[in-house]
Design an enzyme around this catalytic site. Structure first.
Site, PDB file in Angstrom:
ATOM      1  N   GLY A  33      70.658 -59.409 -41.412  1.00  0.00           N
ATOM      2  CA  GLY A  33      70.182 -58.246 -40.679  1.00  0.00           C
ATOM      3  C   GLY A  33      69.025 -57.543 -41.359  1.00  0.00           C
ATOM      4  N   ALA A  90      75.746 -53.594 -41.129  1.00  0.00           N
ATOM      5  CA  ALA A  90      76.742 -53.461 -40.074  1.00  0.00           C
ATOM      6  C   ALA A  90      76.073 -52.843 -38.852  1.00  0.00           C
ATOM      7  CB  ALA A  90      77.921 -52.603 -40.514  1.00  0.00           C
ATOM      8  N   ASP A  91      76.644 -53.116 -37.698  1.00  0.00           N
ATOM      9  CA  ASP A  91      76.157 -52.508 -36.460  1.00  0.00           C
ATOM     10  C   ASP A  91      76.776 -51.132 -36.243  1.00  0.00           C
ATOM     11  OD1 ASP A  91      74.539 -54.763 -35.580  1.00  0.00           O
ATOM     12  OD2 ASP A  91      76.439 -55.800 -35.305  1.00  0.00           O
ATOM     13  N   GLY A 102      77.833 -58.589 -36.035  1.00  0.00           N
ATOM     14  CA  GLY A 102      77.579 -59.713 -35.148  1.00  0.00           C
ATOM     15  C   GLY A 102      76.481 -59.481 -34.142  1.00  0.00           C
ATOM     16  N   GLU A 110      79.312 -64.301 -42.150  1.00  0.00           N
ATOM     17  CA  GLU A 110      79.385 -63.013 -42.850  1.00  0.00           C
ATOM     18  C   GLU A 110      80.825 -62.689 -43.244  1.00  0.00           C
ATOM     19  OE1 GLU A 110      75.588 -60.802 -40.681  1.00  0.00           O
ATOM     20  OE2 GLU A 110      77.600 -60.536 -39.898  1.00  0.00           O
TER      21      GLU A 110
END
Length: 236
Positions: A33, A90-91, A102, A110
């Site tokens: 990311g 992280a989202d 994801g 991950e």
């Protein structure tokens, strides 16, 4: 705004590396990311002798490329099943350090690398900080599925309450997104997720599901880069 967000990501990533990647560490997991770009940049600023003695475990094609471009030693979790620390983005992260991951389609690798680590550290910017999962990240829980079962899994996810679950489609090609593992992705919105551990179990029990982008009871600490230039640290 973009510059502010990148500055927030950078500050959080630098502090996380400085505080959790120690000279004694031999194996470091590196997530995926936009935030992880800053993690790798900070790793490259370390003593070159430390990096020469360290093996870095990537979680995706992206992070592998970043590490190789930086001239770092790259291994895999099969060779190095015991990782000292893994740092990843992280989202969304809730008040208990449960996370949704994801959005970039790499949550299977991950999660394997995070679970192999003695310590799992999350780095994110202020937009990812929530009390309850689903407040900020409304695209849904990423679910990696074997291609031939995606329709059956989609139907089961809808039965669990995700009426708007859908196959993730590629942007620059006709057809679905294909993960690094050759699988498809379903994004399944569930609204506010008050019991992410139960939802994780319910989804994983569906035949055809490979992995779920809910990371429950895994992270020990999260670093959030804030709008005012500060870094907020959350621990369990």
């Amino acid at each position: 705004m973009t510059s502010l967000i990148e500055q927030a990501k950078q500050k959080a990533a630098y502090q996380a590396v400085d505080e959790h990647v120690l000279p004694s560490h031999k194996v470091i997991g590196v997530g995926s990311g936009s935030t992880v770009v800053h993690v790798v940049a900070r790793l490259l600023q370390r003593d070159p002798e430390l990096n020469a003695r360290t093996v870095f475990i990537p979680t995706s094609f992206q992070s592998r490329g970043l590490l190789l471009d930086g001239g770092l030693n790259v291994g895999d979790v099969e060779q190095y099943p015991n990782i000292d620390v893994t740092i990843d983005g992280a989202d969304e992260v809730d008040s208990q350090l449960n996370a949704i991951k994801g959005g970039g389609g790499a949550h299977l690798q991950e999660k394997v690398v995070a679970e192999a680590a003695s310590k799992f550290v999350i780095v994110a910017d202020f937009r990812k900080d929530s009390k309850i999962l689903g407040e900020q990240w409304i695209k849904g829980v990423p679910v990696e599925v074997v291609p031939f079962a995606w329709r059956a899994v989609l139907k089961k996810l809808q039965g669990l309450g995700s009426k708007e679950a859908m196959l993730r489609m590629a942007v620059a090609k006709a057809g679905p997104v294909v993960t690094d593992n050759g699988n498809f992705l379903i994004d399944a919105p569930f609204g506010l997720i008050r019991d992410p551990a139960k939802l994780l179990t319910d989804i994983k029990l569906i035949t055809g599901v490979v992995e779920v982008g809910l990371f429950c009871n895994m992270a020990q600490v999260a670093y959030f880069g804030c709008e005012d230039g500060s870094v907020t640290i959350r621990t369990k």
